[in-house]
Design a protein around this motif. Structure first.
Motif, PDB file in Angstrom:
ATOM      1  N   ASN A   1      -1.922   1.067   0.595  1.00 46.84           N
ATOM      2  CA  ASN A   1      -1.232   0.987  -0.700  1.00 46.84           C
ATOM      3  C   ASN A   1      -1.851   1.947  -1.706  1.00 46.84           C
ATOM      4  O   ASN A   1      -1.140   2.639  -2.440  1.00 46.84           O
ATOM      5  N   PHE A   2      -3.168   2.006  -1.754  1.00 49.33           N
ATOM      6  CA  PHE A   2      -3.867   2.903  -2.676  1.00 49.33           C
ATOM      7  C   PHE A   2      -3.491   4.355  -2.408  1.00 49.33           C
ATOM      8  O   PHE A   2      -3.184   5.110  -3.333  1.00 49.33           O
ATOM      9  N   ILE A   3      -3.493   4.749  -1.148  1.00 50.55           N
ATOM     10  CA  ILE A   3      -3.177   6.131  -0.791  1.00 50.55           C
ATOM     11  C   ILE A   3      -1.737   6.472  -1.169  1.00 50.55           C
ATOM     12  O   ILE A   3      -1.461   7.532  -1.734  1.00 50.55           O
ATOM     13  N   VAL A   4      -0.817   5.568  -0.888  1.00 52.40           N
ATOM     14  CA  VAL A   4       0.588   5.794  -1.255  1.00 52.40           C
ATOM     15  C   VAL A   4       0.726   5.908  -2.771  1.00 52.40           C
ATOM     16  O   VAL A   4       1.410   6.804  -3.279  1.00 52.40           O
ATOM     17  N   GLU A   5       0.062   5.033  -3.501  1.00 53.76           N
ATOM     18  CA  GLU A   5       0.123   5.095  -4.972  1.00 53.76           C
ATOM     19  C   GLU A   5      -0.419   6.420  -5.496  1.00 53.76           C
ATOM     20  O   GLU A   5       0.185   7.061  -6.354  1.00 53.76           O
ATOM     21  N   GLN A   6      -1.574   6.831  -4.986  1.00 47.82           N
ATOM     22  CA  GLN A   6      -2.233   8.039  -5.481  1.00 47.82           C
ATOM     23  C   GLN A   6      -1.493   9.322  -5.100  1.00 47.82           C
ATOM     24  O   GLN A   6      -1.402  10.246  -5.907  1.00 47.82           O
ATOM     25  N   LEU A   7      -0.988   9.394  -3.873  1.00 45.10           N
ATOM     26  CA  LEU A   7      -0.428  10.653  -3.379  1.00 45.10           C
ATOM     27  C   LEU A   7       1.087  10.750  -3.447  1.00 45.10           C
ATOM     28  O   LEU A   7       1.634  11.846  -3.350  1.00 45.10           O
ATOM     29  N   ILE A   8       1.763   9.615  -3.614  1.00 48.35           N
ATOM     30  CA  ILE A   8       3.236   9.658  -3.657  1.00 48.35           C
ATOM     31  C   ILE A   8       3.771   9.052  -4.952  1.00 48.35           C
ATOM     32  O   ILE A   8       4.472   9.709  -5.712  1.00 48.35           O
TER      33      ILE A   8
ATOM     34  N   ASN B   1      -7.708  13.177  11.096  1.00 49.07           N
ATOM     35  CA  ASN B   1      -8.903  13.827  10.562  1.00 49.07           C
ATOM     36  C   ASN B   1      -8.568  15.222  10.031  1.00 49.07           C
ATOM     37  O   ASN B   1      -8.972  15.597   8.926  1.00 49.07           O
ATOM     38  N   ASP B   2      -7.813  16.001  10.811  1.00 45.62           N
ATOM     39  CA  ASP B   2      -7.423  17.340  10.371  1.00 45.62           C
ATOM     40  C   ASP B   2      -6.461  17.278   9.192  1.00 45.62           C
ATOM     41  O   ASP B   2      -6.497  18.129   8.304  1.00 45.62           O
ATOM     42  N   ALA B   3      -5.594  16.261   9.172  1.00 49.67           N
ATOM     43  CA  ALA B   3      -4.658  16.097   8.060  1.00 49.67           C
ATOM     44  C   ALA B   3      -5.413  15.828   6.760  1.00 49.67           C
ATOM     45  O   ALA B   3      -5.098  16.415   5.720  1.00 49.67           O
ATOM     46  N   ILE B   4      -6.423  14.971   6.827  1.00 50.71           N
ATOM     47  CA  ILE B   4      -7.224  14.679   5.630  1.00 50.71           C
ATOM     48  C   ILE B   4      -7.925  15.947   5.159  1.00 50.71           C
ATOM     49  O   ILE B   4      -7.927  16.257   3.968  1.00 50.71           O
ATOM     50  N   ALA B   5      -8.495  16.702   6.095  1.00 49.60           N
ATOM     51  CA  ALA B   5      -9.174  17.950   5.730  1.00 49.60           C
ATOM     52  C   ALA B   5      -8.211  18.912   5.037  1.00 49.60           C
ATOM     53  O   ALA B   5      -8.563  19.545   4.036  1.00 49.60           O
ATOM     54  N   GLU B   6      -6.988  19.019   5.552  1.00 47.95           N
ATOM     55  CA  GLU B   6      -5.999  19.909   4.929  1.00 47.95           C
ATOM     56  C   GLU B   6      -5.597  19.415   3.545  1.00 47.95           C
ATOM     57  O   GLU B   6      -5.459  20.209   2.609  1.00 47.95           O
ATOM     58  N   LEU B   7      -5.424  18.115   3.395  1.00 53.25           N
ATOM     59  CA  LEU B   7      -5.068  17.569   2.089  1.00 53.25           C
ATOM     60  C   LEU B   7      -6.176  17.815   1.066  1.00 53.25           C
ATOM     61  O   LEU B   7      -5.890  18.117  -0.092  1.00 53.25           O
ATOM     62  N   VAL B   8      -7.426  17.714   1.495  1.00 51.18           N
ATOM     63  CA  VAL B   8      -8.547  17.998   0.587  1.00 51.18           C
ATOM     64  C   VAL B   8      -8.565  19.487   0.258  1.00 51.18           C
ATOM     65  O   VAL B   8      -8.692  19.880  -0.896  1.00 51.18           O
TER      66      VAL B   8
ATOM     67  N   GLY C   1     -14.116  12.241  -2.883  1.00 49.67           N
ATOM     68  CA  GLY C   1     -14.537  11.009  -3.531  1.00 49.67           C
ATOM     69  C   GLY C   1     -13.616   9.873  -3.147  1.00 49.67           C
ATOM     70  O   GLY C   1     -13.302   9.700  -1.973  1.00 49.67           O
ATOM     71  N   THR C   2     -13.151   9.135  -4.118  1.00 49.38           N
ATOM     72  CA  THR C   2     -12.413   7.905  -3.867  1.00 49.38           C
ATOM     73  C   THR C   2     -11.192   8.103  -2.979  1.00 49.38           C
ATOM     74  O   THR C   2     -10.993   7.361  -2.016  1.00 49.38           O
ATOM     75  N   GLN C   3     -10.345   9.096  -3.273  1.00 51.95           N
ATOM     76  CA  GLN C   3      -9.134   9.293  -2.469  1.00 51.95           C
ATOM     77  C   GLN C   3      -9.481   9.680  -1.038  1.00 51.95           C
ATOM     78  O   GLN C   3      -8.940   9.127  -0.082  1.00 51.95           O
ATOM     79  N   GLN C   4     -10.375  10.636  -0.884  1.00 53.11           N
ATOM     80  CA  GLN C   4     -10.771  11.087   0.456  1.00 53.11           C
ATOM     81  C   GLN C   4     -11.469   9.957   1.210  1.00 53.11           C
ATOM     82  O   GLN C   4     -11.230   9.746   2.398  1.00 53.11           O
ATOM     83  N   GLN C   5     -12.323   9.211   0.528  1.00 52.50           N
ATOM     84  CA  GLN C   5     -13.024   8.111   1.178  1.00 52.50           C
ATOM     85  C   GLN C   5     -12.050   7.023   1.626  1.00 52.50           C
ATOM     86  O   GLN C   5     -12.197   6.455   2.718  1.00 52.50           O
ATOM     87  N   ALA C   6     -11.049   6.740   0.818  1.00 55.08           N
ATOM     88  CA  ALA C   6     -10.032   5.753   1.202  1.00 55.08           C
ATOM     89  C   ALA C   6      -9.288   6.222   2.441  1.00 55.08           C
ATOM     90  O   ALA C   6      -9.061   5.446   3.374  1.00 55.08           O
ATOM     91  N   ALA C   7      -8.907   7.502   2.458  1.00 52.40           N
ATOM     92  CA  ALA C   7      -8.180   8.052   3.602  1.00 52.40           C
ATOM     93  C   ALA C   7      -9.031   8.017   4.864  1.00 52.40           C
ATOM     94  O   ALA C   7      -8.555   7.645   5.945  1.00 52.40           O
ATOM     95  N   ASP C   8     -10.304   8.386   4.747  1.00 50.30           N
ATOM     96  CA  ASP C   8     -11.183   8.373   5.917  1.00 50.30           C
ATOM     97  C   ASP C   8     -11.507   6.954   6.376  1.00 50.30           C
ATOM     98  O   ASP C   8     -11.565   6.691   7.584  1.00 50.30           O
ATOM     99  N   ALA C   9     -11.716   6.037   5.447  1.00 48.20           N
ATOM    100  CA  ALA C   9     -11.984   4.650   5.838  1.00 48.20           C
ATOM    101  C   ALA C   9     -10.780   4.060   6.567  1.00 48.20           C
ATOM    102  O   ALA C   9     -10.940   3.402   7.603  1.00 48.20           O
TER     103      ALA C   9
END
Length: 146
Positions: A100-107, A46-53, A61-69
């Motif tokens: 897979n989506f998160i890896v594609e988007q962020l890496i 949760n804290d990691a997602i907050a820091e990334l945002v 939106g989509t990236q954050q929602q994918a990470a949180d889901a």
């Protein structure tokens, strides 16, 4: 996908037919192993997602929602909760897609764009980089933004 993340991802794929819950737990582990590759260490998901945002590495939106889901649903595999993933293999299949989506988007995509950008002649990159730095300074002066 980073190798240490891929190992758990592939194991999750191997055990999925026998135990969706076990696959979900392995996906949770793979997900947590992803954070150091994004510059985040020693933080809860949760804290990691907050820091990334906050650092604009992950868009709202989509990236954050994918990470949180992915965080919430995979968490149910390792903690008692409202979702019983052993009864919902379709949910675990979606966790594979989210990872897979998160890896594609962020890496993957940033690496691909960087490779293409770096293939331009150095003088062109220098000109672009200088222009963007100047625009950022003007934007901060006018709008007080970073």
């Amino acid at each position: 996908m980073p190798e240490d993340v891929r190992v758990d991802y592939l194991e999750a794929r191997e055990v999925f037919d026998k135990s969706a819950r076990a696959a979900g737990g392995l996906l949770r582990l793979a997900y947590e192993k992803l954070f150091p590759h994004l510059g985040i260490t020693n933080k809860s998901p949760n804290d990691a997602i907050a820091e990334l945002v906050r650092d604009r590495k992950l868009t709202l939106g989509t990236q954050q929602q994918a990470a949180d889901a992915l965080r919430v649903f995979s968490n149910q595999t390792v903690h008692i909760g409202f979702v019983k993933l052993e009864d919902q293999p379709a949910t675990v299949m979606f966790l594979f897609r989210l990872l897979n989506f998160i890896v594609e988007q962020l890496i993957t995509h940033p690496k691909q764009v960087a490779a293409l950008y770096n293939s331009m002649p150095q003088d062109k990159r220098d000109g672009i980089d200088n222009t963007r730095r100047e625009e950022a300074v003007v934007s901060r002066e006018i709008f007080g933004r970073t």
